[in-house]
Scaffold this active site. Structure first.
Site, PDB file in Angstrom:
ATOM      1  N   LEU A 293       0.832  -1.209   0.000  1.00  0.00           N
ATOM      2  CA  LEU A 293       0.000   0.000   0.000  1.00  0.00           C
ATOM      3  C   LEU A 293       0.870   1.264   0.000  1.00  0.00           C
ATOM      4  O   LEU A 293       0.412   2.351  -0.315  1.00  0.00           O
ATOM      5  CB  LEU A 293      -0.921  -0.007   1.231  1.00  0.00           C
ATOM      6  CG  LEU A 293      -1.940   1.125   1.326  1.00  0.00           C
ATOM      7  CD1 LEU A 293      -2.931   1.084   0.170  1.00  0.00           C
ATOM      8  CD2 LEU A 293      -2.682   1.102   2.651  1.00  0.00           C
ATOM      9  N   ARG A 294       2.165   1.100   0.339  1.00  0.00           N
ATOM     10  CA  ARG A 294       3.058   2.264   0.335  1.00  0.00           C
ATOM     11  C   ARG A 294       3.181   2.853  -1.070  1.00  0.00           C
ATOM     12  O   ARG A 294       3.505   4.029  -1.217  1.00  0.00           O
ATOM     13  CB  ARG A 294       4.429   1.883   0.874  1.00  0.00           C
ATOM     14  CG  ARG A 294       4.375   1.584   2.353  1.00  0.00           C
ATOM     15  CD  ARG A 294       5.759   1.634   2.980  1.00  0.00           C
ATOM     16  NE  ARG A 294       5.662   1.402   4.403  1.00  0.00           N
ATOM     17  CZ  ARG A 294       5.796   0.218   4.965  1.00  0.00           C
ATOM     18  NH1 ARG A 294       6.044  -0.847   4.226  1.00  0.00           N
ATOM     19  NH2 ARG A 294       5.670   0.086   6.262  1.00  0.00           N
ATOM     20  N   ALA A 295       2.909   2.043  -2.088  1.00  0.00           N
ATOM     21  CA  ALA A 295       2.958   2.542  -3.468  1.00  0.00           C
ATOM     22  C   ALA A 295       1.917   3.645  -3.660  1.00  0.00           C
ATOM     23  O   ALA A 295       2.229   4.719  -4.169  1.00  0.00           O
ATOM     24  CB  ALA A 295       2.722   1.398  -4.446  1.00  0.00           C
TER      25      ALA A 295
END
Ligand SMILES: [Zn+2]
Length: 398
Positions: A313-315
């Site tokens: 989810l850091r993307a």
């Protein structure tokens, strides 16, 4: 400097590409310190410069990792940022007490000294420039997080000593050769970067320190890889290569020689545009909250991430927050799909893990097998149940 400069991105575009032949002899501006190489005097390397600015505008971008061989200007670029940074408020106290602590938690939320100061209407804070804190390569965990103050122990008092992460609060933390650092140190840095605070326990003592900093890491992949889970925790990732254009290389050579021989002269040459960039950066930092992503931008970003099969989810966090920072640097309060496409390579590259992909494929195969097996077994057992029911029934019939 032309008057047509309208935004930070404009400034980046136009000033750095102007040919620099020889600095004009200008009067000494009387700057006491040895000046840093001017950020806007860095030739080319647009993506690196942009990534560094975006991470300063919006802390939610999650820092930058610069990946590339030696001699490509990574360290020079990072050090040149200090002239662009605004002043920040800092605590006067060893424990980092702040006025907002009293606002939220009352007098008990600060140390006795600060409570006294507050009572006497003295300020708990002062204003100071953002500094660049560089992690020494030979740093030990104790230096990074802090530990027992040995001088205080000699005077039979137990006290904790602030570590480098506490000193990095409200500053820039630069970790060169992050791939060569011990795992426990990297973990401590990344945890502090994510949470903005960290706690040290030593014997009966414990202390929590503020540690809000912009993290910039750099590495030369020839010297060793970074663990994938660490790589994932850096927001933007920039592949820094040597300049390709011959004219650019010559220009970079001229500027670096000028800096070596007359650092103040080069700093003076870029003084006006540096001041302008500093003001633009401060405005961008203060107005980033206003920037919204259009629904098209959100959709486009999600499609990209899903299309590439990125799990983390850091993307999304980095992609969307960096696009918002880019929009405000460009003087707009709406981040578009075009902004997303501009940021996407920096935010998404090196996030796909072939290990995770293979792992998940074999995992889903295993789950299919498990489902099939359970289905087979349940139909077997239901056959048996029916049989046994039948047999019971037939017994009853008898
Ligand atoms: Zn205090």
């Amino acid at each position: 400097m032309k008057d047509s400069i309208a935004s930070l991105t404009d400034l980046l575009e136009k000033v750095s590409s102007q040919r620099f032949l020889e600095a004009e002899a200008v009067e000494d501006l009387g700057l006491a310190d040895q000046p840093a190489f001017p950020f806007l005097a860095l030739v080319g390397q647009r993506e690196m410069k942009l990534a560094l600015l975006l991470t300063l505008i919006n802390p939610n971008v999650g820092g930058v990792l610069l990946i590339g061989p030696r001699g490509t200007g990574k360290t020079t670029a990072v050090r040149s940022l200090v002239d662009l940074l605004p002043e920040v408020s800092r605590s006067r106290c060893h424990y980092g007490c702040l006025p907002e602590d009293i606002e939220t938690g009352g007098m008990d939320a600060v140390c006795p000294d600060c409570a006294k100061r507050f009572g006497e209407n003295e300020s708990l804070i002062y204003y100071d420039r953002v500094r660049l804190i560089e992690l020494p390569l030979n740093a030990q965990l104790e230096d990074v997080v802090g530990g027992l103050d040995e001088r205080a122990v000699l005077h039979s008092r137990m006290r904790l000593k602030r570590g480098l992460l506490a000193r990095a609060d409200q500053n820039l933390l630069y970790v060169d050769e992050v791939n060569l650092l011990a795992d426990d140190i990297v973990d401590a840095i990344l945890d502090a970067a994510a949470q903005g605070t960290y706690t040290v326990h030593r014997g009966p003592l414990a202390a929590t320190y503020r540690s809000r900093f912009a993290l910039i890491g750099s590495m030369n992949p020839e010297e060793g890889q970074l663990r994938p889970q660490i790589l994932d925790r850096f927001g933007l990732r920039v592949i820094v290569r040597g300049l390709e254009d011959r004219e650019d290389r010559l220009e970079a050579y001229r500027r670096s020689i000028e800096f070596k021989n007359h650092p103040q002269r080069l700093a003076n040459e870029y003084f006006n545009s540096t001041t302008l960039a500093k003001n633009e950066l401060e405005t961008a930092r203060n107005t980033i909250d206003k920037v919204k992503l259009t629904p098209e931008a959100e959709n486009f970003g999600l499609n990209l991430i899903q299309g590439l099969g990125v799990e983390s989810l850091r993307a999304e966090i980095t992609l969307f927050e960096a696009a918002r920072a880019y929009a405000i640097a460009d003087g707009r309060e709406e981040a578009s799909a075009e902004d997303i496409s501009l940021i996407a390579p920096m935010a998404i590259r090196l996030r796909r893990s072939s290990f995770i992909k293979d792992y998940l494929t074999s995992q889903s195969q295993e789950e299919e097998e498990l489902d099939k097996l359970m289905l087979d077994m349940s139909s077997e057992s239901s056959k048996k149940t029916t049989k046994s029911k039948k047999s019971t029934k037939s017994k009853e019939d008898q």
